[in-house]
Design an enzyme around this catalytic site. Sequence first.
Site, PDB file in Angstrom:
ATOM      1  N   GLY A   1       1.461   3.980   1.488  1.00 12.03           N
ATOM      2  CA  GLY A   1       2.049   4.547   2.689  1.00 12.03           C
ATOM      3  C   GLY A   1       2.979   3.623   3.446  1.00 12.03           C
ATOM      4  O   GLY A   1       3.569   4.034   4.456  1.00 12.03           O
ATOM      5  N   LYS A   2       3.160   2.392   2.990  1.00 11.70           N
ATOM      6  CA  LYS A   2       4.031   1.449   3.693  1.00 11.70           C
ATOM      7  C   LYS A   2       5.498   1.822   3.484  1.00 11.70           C
ATOM      8  O   LYS A   2       5.855   2.600   2.596  1.00 11.70           O
ATOM      9  CB  LYS A   2       3.768   0.021   3.206  1.00 11.70           C
ATOM     10  N   ASN A   3       6.381   1.242   4.296  1.00 11.18           N
ATOM     11  CA  ASN A   3       7.813   1.536   4.174  1.00 11.18           C
ATOM     12  C   ASN A   3       8.316   1.256   2.760  1.00 11.18           C
ATOM     13  O   ASN A   3       9.195   1.949   2.262  1.00 11.18           O
ATOM     14  CB  ASN A   3       8.610   0.709   5.174  1.00 11.18           C
ATOM     15  N   LEU A   4       7.781   0.208   2.145  1.00 11.14           N
ATOM     16  CA  LEU A   4       8.000  -0.061   0.728  1.00 11.14           C
ATOM     17  C   LEU A   4       6.628  -0.032   0.072  1.00 11.14           C
ATOM     18  O   LEU A   4       5.861  -0.987   0.198  1.00 11.14           O
ATOM     19  CB  LEU A   4       8.686  -1.413   0.523  1.00 11.14           C
TER      20      LEU A   4
ATOM     21  N   TYR B   1       0.859  -1.181   0.000  1.00 13.57           N
ATOM     22  CA  TYR B   1       0.000   0.000   0.000  1.00 13.57           C
ATOM     23  C   TYR B   1       0.902   1.241   0.000  1.00 13.57           C
ATOM     24  O   TYR B   1       1.971   1.225   0.616  1.00 13.57           O
ATOM     25  CB  TYR B   1      -0.906  -0.043   1.231  1.00 13.57           C
TER      26      TYR B   1
END
Length: 368
Positions: A184-187, A182
Amino acid sequence: MIPFLDLKAQYASIKDEIDDAVLRVLASTRYILGEEVEAFEREFAAYCDSKHAVAVNTGTSALHLSLLAAGIGPGDEVITVPMTFVATVSAICYTGARPVFVDIEPATCTMDPAMVEAAITPRTKAIVPVHLYGQMADMDPIMDIAARHGLAVIEDACQAHGAEYHGRRSGSIGVAGCFSFYPGKNLGACGEGGIVVTSSDSHAEAIRMLRDWGQSQRYHHVLKGFNYRMDGIQGAVLRVKLGHLERWTRARRSHAALYDKLLAGSGGTTAPVQAHGRRHVYHIYALRASGRDRLREGLRSVGIECGLHYPIPVHLQEAHADLGYRAGDFPVAEAVAREALSLPIFPEMTTDQVRQVVEAVEECAYAA
């Protein structure tokens, strides 16, 4: 104003790489799966110290297919935690199995291994620990319990890209690990995406078929499958971003360390704990405050965006009232839901911004 995260700043920092990758897919016309997705699967499997990676369209799909590949179905029970995003539980329900909750540890907000064994019944088939906020659950005792009872362990690592537990990468300990991309995730992808990592040949083979209508080859449908394939553009974008992930993780950890230092002794708040032997990647910096809602409104009034992860634990959500749980059943999860406030944290954040947030937290807490 200080945003909760800044995807525009991230894009600006790698714009040329992203644009080139997207144009490469458009020129290839391989819009679904294809070479970019296959390359990303190899690269992400290596990053997670796993033999295989199977890319899908969402983290929810990754969980769903991992459970199916482990043989989970109607009449089975799967143990997990109520302090998670609802997708963890939804994926269990999609298989026809029943979610069974256990409480979390107050320090880490991850599954409390001491609670697991009592929740096991003859119908239990799997355990899904959630690596919440970017920190892995206490996996050794969970794996020991699972081995004694013949249960599959599927890691919900959707918030824990690159997190570690005593030197082992998230997703590499259970039979499978599930990640979300998604935005907004770190990746994060430029849209939706997910992946399963596993070192089990049979698990990988089943998931590859299940994600693509159950096909072993074109028009040969071996399993009753799904349309859970990853787009080629997302694979290309994620390949670019994977090359920056460790640098971004170091920045997140540096910001978290500064938050810890500046918030130490701040009245009425408790900083998140990084347990011994674990590498926290701080997808979320979850401060706890007894007056959380007042603090959030105070920060918002001075232009600081915060988040709530998660204000209602899953066992108290109306959608899952049929499970029969009540308020008070999981007191630690319920306390965290009342008190947790996610402060801004993203790689492009500056030291001055971290200091501004802390000053505002202290002023708002004092005013309250």
